[in-house]
Design a protein around this motif. Structure first.
Motif, PDB file in Angstrom:
ATOM      1  N   TYR A 114      -6.052   1.168   2.168  1.00 47.45           N
ATOM      2  CA  TYR A 114      -6.338   2.430   1.498  1.00 47.45           C
ATOM      3  C   TYR A 114      -7.256   2.194   0.302  1.00 47.45           C
ATOM      4  N   PRO A 169     -11.467   1.829   5.283  1.00 46.00           N
ATOM      5  CA  PRO A 169     -10.057   2.127   5.032  1.00 46.00           C
ATOM      6  C   PRO A 169      -9.823   3.632   4.932  1.00 46.00           C
ATOM      7  N   ARG A 170      -8.568   4.011   4.839  1.00 44.68           N
ATOM      8  CA  ARG A 170      -8.234   5.407   4.608  1.00 44.68           C
ATOM      9  C   ARG A 170      -8.511   5.755   3.150  1.00 44.68           C
ATOM     10  N   ILE A 171      -8.760   7.033   2.906  1.00 45.91           N
ATOM     11  CA  ILE A 171      -9.120   7.499   1.571  1.00 45.91           C
ATOM     12  C   ILE A 171      -8.077   8.492   1.085  1.00 45.91           C
ATOM     13  N   PHE A 172      -7.694   8.371  -0.185  1.00 43.13           N
ATOM     14  CA  PHE A 172      -6.863   9.408  -0.785  1.00 43.13           C
ATOM     15  C   PHE A 172      -7.352   9.691  -2.198  1.00 43.13           C
ATOM     16  N   LYS A 174     -16.212   9.110   1.192  1.00 41.28           N
ATOM     17  CA  LYS A 174     -16.494   8.531   2.502  1.00 41.28           C
ATOM     18  C   LYS A 174     -17.986   8.261   2.680  1.00 41.28           C
ATOM     19  N   VAL A 231     -13.063  13.903  -0.601  1.00 40.69           N
ATOM     20  CA  VAL A 231     -12.931  12.856   0.410  1.00 40.69           C
ATOM     21  C   VAL A 231     -14.270  12.610   1.094  1.00 40.69           C
ATOM     22  N   ARG A 284       0.739   4.326  -2.911  1.00 40.98           N
ATOM     23  CA  ARG A 284       0.574   5.762  -2.669  1.00 40.98           C
ATOM     24  C   ARG A 284       1.750   6.569  -3.204  1.00 40.98           C
ATOM     25  N   HIS A 323      -5.391  -3.414   9.384  1.00 43.48           N
ATOM     26  CA  HIS A 323      -6.156  -2.212   9.682  1.00 43.48           C
ATOM     27  C   HIS A 323      -5.199  -1.054   9.939  1.00 43.48           C
ATOM     28  N   GLY A 324      -5.513   0.084   9.366  1.00 43.74           N
ATOM     29  CA  GLY A 324      -4.631   1.239   9.465  1.00 43.74           C
ATOM     30  C   GLY A 324      -3.693   1.343   8.294  1.00 43.74           C
ATOM     31  N   SER A 336       0.829  -1.206   0.000  1.00 47.18           N
ATOM     32  CA  SER A 336       0.000   0.000   0.000  1.00 47.18           C
ATOM     33  C   SER A 336       0.863   1.257   0.000  1.00 47.18           C
ATOM     34  N   GLN A 365      -5.397  16.296  -1.679  1.00 52.41           N
ATOM     35  CA  GLN A 365      -6.363  16.203  -0.582  1.00 52.41           C
ATOM     36  C   GLN A 365      -7.425  17.281  -0.725  1.00 52.41           C
TER      37      GLN A 365
END
Length: 317
Positions: free
Chosen positions: A130, A107-110, A92, A88, A76, A126-127, A72, A83
């Protein structure tokens, strides 16, 4: 996956996906065990079972570490990010309910700052999971289509596809390293043979050097070719599974069909084929000849749409 989220989904679809997921895990457990067993066998042949076991286990550990932690991060780093709070927030709003239905923590979003329309997902822990969406996709897709694309990516995360695909990528890298080491050892043997004291030692050293160079090149080419053919075949099958998972999560195949048609018409976002192309919704690299088709990370979009149309007729949605 929570099959109660969409009452329109036939139970046989859920059972089929569960069987596929179980088979996937058994298949890779077999491969990991076979890798360690091969190390033990080589160690036995070379007189050190313990060293062979440690080598085989280390190979599996390194590959799984790359797939779980580094993949991951590489994704990225591959793309330029932008951002935008509004973008976002939109992603989300659509992503969180899908994750809840899938029984997955969000998950995180970019956001990727490219006009090409695409999306991607990676990560196992987890964490470190993405989901990325390009500016082009946000502009091109309406909410239902974007939701379907996100459901496709959530399915990849739910099935931990990047864990298995990353393992193959890392394994290819290890094979290349072993091949390069063999070639380097062969060159060193050739150079040292010129300083031998007698003709017998010179001939033996030169022969060993030539053999190691030849063996290293052949091993590298054949092994990487075989790994890549198997890997890309598995990748293409996974895309079909992720499409099916998106239909199960959203309850309809039509939005994903429309989204794929739009994504397919978009410009490529990568200049060349990349090992990380598998992480995107559609192939982000330009399409060329039959050779690229052999190593394509995604099936032809027309084939994906045809399968989705069959699912749409079954659902009546």
């Amino acid at each position: 996956m929570n099959h109660h989220a969409n009452p329109f989904i036939p139970h046989r679809w859920i059972r089929s996906r569960r069987r596929a997921d179980v088979f996937q895990w058994f298949f890779y457990l077999f491969l990991w065990g076979a890798t360690v067993a091969l190390g033990v066998w080589l160690g036995y042949r070379m007189g050190s079972v313990r060293s062979g076991f440690i080598a085989g286990l280390s190979l599996v550990t390194v590959c799984l570490f790359y797939a779980s932690v580094c993949l991951s991060w590489h994704l990225r780093k591959l793309v330029q990010q932008e951002q935008s709070e509004s973008d976002v927030a939109r992603v989300k709003r659509l992503l969180v309910p899908l994750c809840e239905r899938a029984g997955l923590r969000a998950p995180r979003i970019f956001i990727m700052s490219t006009p090409a329309a695409n999306a991607c997902a990676a990560g196992v822990l987890h964490g470190m999971r993405y989901v990325g969406v390009t500016k082009g996709a946000l502009k091109l897709l309406d909410d239902r289509e974007l939701e379907a694309v996100l459901a496709h990516e959530v399915t990849h995360l739910k099935r931990r596809d990047s864990l298995f695909d990353g393992w193959w990528i890392a394994l290819s890298g290890v094979v290349v390293w072993i091949s390069a080491f063999s070639v380097g050892f062969g060159i060193a043997s050739l150079m040292s043979s010129t300083r031998a004291q007698n003709d017998k030692d010179r001939s033996s050293g030169a022969g060993m050097g030539i053999f190691m160079i030849f063996a290293g090149i052949v091993f590298g080419v054949v092994s990487v070719f075989f790994i890549q053919v198997v890997l890309h075949n598995i990748m293409r099958r996974r895309e079909y599974r992720a499409d099916e998972g998106a239909v199960i999560l959203t309850g309809s195949a039509t939005p994903l069909i429309h989204a794929l048609k739009k994504l397919e018409s978009s410009d490529p976002m990568l200049g060349t084929q990349s090992a990380l192309a598998m992480l995107f919704s559609v192939n982000p690299a330009p399409k060329k000849g039959w050779w690229d088709a052999l190593f394509a990370t995604h099936p032809k979009t027309s084939k994906r749409i045809a399968r989705l149309q069959v699912l749409a007729r079954e659902l009546g949605r």
